[in-house]
Motif scaffolding. Structure first.
Motif, short mmCIF file in Angstrom:
data_model
loop_
_atom_site.label_atom_id
_atom_site.label_comp_id
_atom_site.label_asym_id
_atom_site.label_seq_id
_atom_site.Cartn_x
_atom_site.Cartn_y
_atom_site.Cartn_z
N UNK A 125 0.97 -1.44 -0.03
CA UNK A 125 0.10 -0.17 0.07
C UNK A 125 0.90 1.30 0.03
N UNK A 126 2.10 1.24 0.24
CA UNK A 126 3.01 2.31 0.24
C UNK A 126 3.09 2.95 -0.75
N UNK A 127 3.27 2.45 -1.95
CA UNK A 127 3.65 3.45 -3.16
C UNK A 127 2.26 4.21 -3.67
N UNK A 128 1.25 3.44 -3.41
CA UNK A 128 -0.29 3.97 -3.67
C UNK A 128 -0.21 5.29 -2.97
N UNK A 129 -0.26 5.07 -1.43
CA UNK A 129 -0.34 6.19 -0.45
C UNK A 129 0.54 7.39 -1.08
N UNK A 130 1.66 7.07 -1.32
CA UNK A 130 2.65 8.08 -1.71
C UNK A 130 2.19 8.89 -3.00
N UNK A 131 1.44 8.14 -4.00
CA UNK A 131 1.32 8.86 -5.15
C UNK A 131 -0.15 9.75 -4.92
N UNK A 132 -0.72 9.31 -3.93
CA UNK A 132 -1.81 10.19 -3.51
C UNK A 132 -1.78 11.12 -2.53
N UNK A 133 -0.49 11.03 -1.97
CA UNK A 133 0.09 12.09 -0.96
C UNK A 133 -0.81 11.95 0.18
N UNK A 134 -1.04 10.53 0.66
CA UNK A 134 -1.89 10.30 1.89
C UNK A 134 -1.23 10.15 2.88
N UNK A 135 0.29 10.29 2.83
CA UNK A 135 0.86 10.21 4.00
C UNK A 135 0.99 11.56 4.89
N UNK A 136 1.45 11.62 6.11
CA UNK A 136 1.27 12.71 7.01
C UNK A 136 2.53 13.76 6.51
N UNK A 137 2.20 15.20 6.19
CA UNK A 137 3.07 15.98 5.68
C UNK A 137 2.95 17.17 6.87
N UNK A 138 4.21 17.81 7.33
CA UNK A 138 4.21 18.81 8.25
C UNK A 138 4.64 19.95 7.25
N UNK A 139 3.68 21.11 7.05
CA UNK A 139 4.07 22.15 6.45
C UNK A 139 3.90 23.40 6.92
N UNK A 140 3.50 23.48 8.23
CA UNK A 140 3.50 24.66 8.96
C UNK A 140 4.79 25.48 8.83
N UNK A 141 5.82 25.20 9.18
CA UNK A 141 7.14 25.89 8.98
C UNK A 141 7.16 26.27 7.43
N UNK A 142 7.26 25.33 6.82
CA UNK A 142 7.54 25.35 5.19
C UNK A 142 6.86 26.64 4.55
N UNK A 143 5.37 26.56 5.03
CA UNK A 143 4.74 27.56 4.25
C UNK A 143 4.87 29.01 4.35
N UNK A 144 5.74 29.11 5.16
CA UNK A 144 6.48 30.70 5.50
C UNK A 144 7.39 31.07 4.43
#
Length: 162
Positions: free
Chosen positions: A62-81
């Motif tokens: 299931x890992x590859x499909x989840x990566x393609x759908x961007x279903x993994x957790x991503x922390x973008x609070x810091x990078x958004x700035x």
């Protein structure tokens, strides 16, 4: 070229996800059969062992499909700035590092499975060879590494900075 690689990674991810679904249904049927048989007669031997093996395959496939759908957790609070180019480079570096990690994980898991073949290792309860499940887990890691490599290339070669 990148479109072809993206198509291939999508195809691999879909095939592995379909196989993961089949294993998940098999796990459900095995669990239900074990519960029913436990109530009316005796439980199935090795159910826990098989559930563990199949669960590993479901997770790995299931890992590859989840990566393609961007279903993994991503922390973008810091990078958004940060500016878009920094976000893009950070995304590419993260994908590249993850690709390296899962490539190594896949290779080492493959080596372990090969060792299990050479030593004729069998499972404790059912006494079945279980190296195919380990090879499957390795294939899942390597498929994820491929998807991450394609993601890295797509991020670096994208015309528009996100």
């Amino acid at each position: 070229m990148i479109d072809t690689l993206d198509y291939i990674s999508g195809f691999i991810a879909k095939i592995l996800t379909a196989l993961a679904g089949i294993f998940l249904v098999a796990m459900m049927l095995l669990a239900c059969a074990n519960m029913v048989l436990r109530a009316v007669w005796a439980p199935l031997q090795g159910t826990f062992e098989l559930m563990g093996f199949m669960g590993a395959v479901v997770a790995a496939f299931s890992l590859a499909f989840a990566q393609r759908k961007k279903a993994h957790i991503a922390v973008g609070i810091l990078l958004a700035r940060f500016p878009a180019i920094i976000r893009r480079l950070t995304d590419a570096a993260t994908s590249a590092c993850s690709c390296a990690f899962f490539t190594l994980a896949g290779i080492e898991t493959w080596k372990w499975a090969d060792f299990l073949v050479q030593t004729n290792e069998v499972s404790e309860t059912l006494q079945i060879v279980y190296h195919p499940f380990v090879f499957a887990a390795s294939a899942g890691c390597l498929a994820l590494a491929f998807v991450l490599a394609v993601d890295t290339l797509k991020t670096l070669t994208a015309e528009k900075v996100a």
